[in-house]
Scaffold this motif. Structure first.
Motif, short mmCIF file in Angstrom:
data_model
loop_
_atom_site.label_atom_id
_atom_site.label_comp_id
_atom_site.label_asym_id
_atom_site.label_seq_id
_atom_site.Cartn_x
_atom_site.Cartn_y
_atom_site.Cartn_z
N ALA A 69 0.85 -1.19 0.00
CA ALA A 69 0.00 0.00 0.00
C ALA A 69 0.89 1.24 0.00
CB ALA A 69 -0.92 0.00 1.21
N CYS A 70 0.71 2.10 -0.99
CA CYS A 70 1.54 3.31 -1.11
C CYS A 70 0.69 4.54 -0.83
CB CYS A 70 2.13 3.40 -2.51
SG CYS A 70 3.23 2.03 -2.95
N MET A 71 1.27 5.49 -0.12
CA MET A 71 0.53 6.71 0.26
C MET A 71 1.50 7.85 0.50
SD MET A 71 -0.45 5.40 4.08
CE MET A 71 -0.95 3.82 3.38
N GLU A 72 0.98 9.06 0.50
CA GLU A 72 1.77 10.23 0.80
C GLU A 72 1.89 10.39 2.32
OE1 GLU A 72 -0.04 13.56 -1.03
OE2 GLU A 72 0.50 12.96 -3.08
N PRO A 73 2.91 11.10 2.78
CA PRO A 73 3.06 11.31 4.23
C PRO A 73 1.99 12.26 4.77
CG PRO A 73 4.69 12.60 3.04
CD PRO A 73 4.01 11.72 2.01
#
Length: 555
Positions: free
Chosen positions: A511-515
């Motif tokens: 799962a990839c996401m912004e900080p």
């Protein structure tokens, strides 16, 4: 009059409950909550009460002895967040009630709504890492839910100790039937958190022995102390404690343990600064009375322009804080460009750490500057300038404590708090959250002296409006900040959790996401870290059945 005070107390209690309930409603499952939502050290979700018992047993054998607090946590994770939100707010209110009772050394806390309000406000302002120990599920069930049974258990001991020698009987003195519930409550109190459990056994046994020497020991006293001792044995004798110590404490010598004491106590002092300054004011009032002098008139020195400029600067920082923190970021850019870069300290990791510091710069500056500003005004209002205090004839500390019983009681509570912290020397680490119970003891000492007529009378005559203004300003700022940031954090968490759930549903292992963008913590009243933190990531991945979480982009 009594009915009016009772109504005021009810309004304060409702306000305390509403604040904590709102924070709990907006606080999502976080970090260790996901690990505890599964049977300990497995990937099986807790779905029944049998799973709760199995998880508690596995935790006791493999990680630590806090079986009672783990039982509370796992049970609420099974019952659901809404049940916990209500229960946790209620338990926090119970903490404030019990603190007021211990300050009075009696049960009728509703007779003093001012002291009850002060208890709520000081607890809000001074508990180290408030969001971590009083709102977050895994933290509050350890610290908040341990302190409340202990304070309830020790209340009859405290009341009985007060009445020894007066010829009167304590609340439970003549009721032998209370030996059984005190014994059972003692087990829960002793089976709490390590340093507080040791202190509980020492206090209950010590008061029992003192009462025995005075010929005033009652059956419930040794029964409760025995229960606390059995709870302590259950706590520290867990096989999981040795497993955990081997992992965390291996190779740490005595110097590390001593260093932990300085770090833990030092951080506690930063949080209890308002309490310390109130104790200093109270001590000066005791010295004045001991020297036979009355509180002087307020200083006739006109307020300097510097103090008003400082007040204006604090107000300006508040405006900046609630509008993106433009002061903090202007200062950050200046320091990076004119200090860090010229010194060659511009590596990404260094800049990231500096950014984290600047996220909390304004809230800390506002808080500390405001505290010292109000303290300076308070000294003037009470005529307690340093020059006048020094001019008094020397007054021995022991003489003050001997003359004023409340001051003596407060000093013993402070000594007990230091002992409670010292017990942590046996632990491999001493985080600030572990000072929770010691802070509560110190706050009870503050409340006790605030209601003592020697201190209360001059404050009521000359300093009440200032104290109310100070408490209102500090409380309003921190509460507003905590509610705003917690709301934003809840929304950010929901968005990122949706990404994790979509990845799990589609079979995507990563799962990839912004900080997260908002990293302010409202003086630690908000507890939240990004999803790529080791504890958070590991628990989330196991709970949702994915392999990894990646937080990408500039932090």
């Amino acid at each position: 009059m009594t009915r009016h005070k009772g109504l005021q107390t009810a309004v304060v209690a409702l306000s305390i409950f509403a604040l904590l309930y709102a924070l709990n409603r907006m606080m999502p499952l976080h970090r260790d909550d996901y690990d505890y939502s599964m049977v300990w050290m497995t990937a099986r979700h807790i779905t029944s009460f049998g799973d709760v018992l199995e998880s508690v047993c596995r935790h006791y054998l493999l990680h630590g002895g806090r079986a009672v607090t783990v039982f509370f946590l796992d049970t609420f994770l099974l019952l659901g967040k809404s049940v916990f939100d209500f229960a946790n707010a209620l338990v926090f209110l119970a903490l404030v009630v019990l603190m007021a009772m211990h300050a009075r050394r009696g049960a009728a806390f509703w007779r003093e709504p001012g002291i009850f309000a002060a208890a709520g406000l000081l607890t809000w302002l001074c508990l180290p890492h408030f969001g971590e120990v009083a709102v977050w599920k895994s933290g509050s069930t350890v610290y908040l839910w341990s302190a409340v049974p202990v304070l309830l258990f020790l209340l009859p001991y405290n009341v009985h100790l007060r009445v020894i020698g007066t010829g009167k009987e304590g609340t439970l003195s003549h009721r032998r039937i209370f030996a059984v519930p005190l014994f059972l409550l003692g087990i829960v109190a002793g089976w709490s958190v390590e340093n507080l459990a040791v202190t509980t056994v020492v206090v209950s046994a010590g008061i029992s022995f003192y009462a025995y020497r005075k010929g005033a020991m009652m059956p419930w006293m040794p029964a409760g102390a025995l229960g606390a001792l059995l709870g302590l044995i259950g706590l520290i004798g867990a096989p999981g404690n040795f497993v955990r110590y081997d992992a965390q404490g291996s190779g740490k010598g005595i110097l590390t343990h001593i260093g932990n004491q300085f770090a833990g106590n030092g951080e506690m002092v930063l949080y209890i600064l308002p309490a310390i300054l109130l104790l200093i004011l109270a001590w000066r009032l005791y010295r004045l009375r001991m020297a036979g002098e009355e509180v002087g008139t307020p200083s006739e020195r006109k307020h300097g322009i510097g103090r008003f400029l400082l007040a204006a600067f604090v107000a300006f920082l508040v405006v900046s804080y609630f509008n993106g923190g433009f002061v903090a970021w202007a200062l950050r850019d200046f320091l990076v460009g004119h200090v860090l870069v010229p010194l060659g300290l511009d590596k990404p990791k260094t800049i990231d750490h500096f950014n984290n510091i600047m996220h909390g710069f304004e809230e800390m500056a506002i808080y500390w500057l405001a505290i010292f500003l109000f303290y300076s005004w308070g000294k003037e209002r009470l005529g307690l300038q340093k020059a006048r205090i020094r001019a008094l004839a020397p007054v021995p500390r022991c003489a003050v404590l001997a003359r004023f019983p409340v001051a003596k009681y407060a000093s013993r509570l402070i000594a007990l708090a230091l002992f409670n912290n010292f017990v942590m020397i046996a632990a491999p680490t001493f985080p600030a959250r572990a000072t929770f119970s010691s802070t509560v003891m110190i706050l009870i000492a503050v409340l006790a002296v605030l209601r003592d007529p020697v201190v209360a009378a001059p404050i009521a005559a000359r300093g009440r409006k200032l104290l109310v203004t100070a408490g209102g300003a500090l409380g309003t700022f921190t509460m507003a900040a905590a509610l705003v940031i917690t709301h934003e954090m809840d929304e950010a968490n929901a968005a990122r959790l949706a990404i994790v759930e979509r990845a799990a549903a589609s079979g995507n292992p990563i799962a990839c996401m912004e900080p997260i963008r908002r990293k302010n913590r409202a003086l630690r009243h908000v507890f939240f870290v990004d999803f790529d933190n080791g504890v958070t990531k590991d628990g989330l991945c196991k709970y949702f059945g994915i392999a990894n979480i990646k937080v990408t982009g500039a932090k």
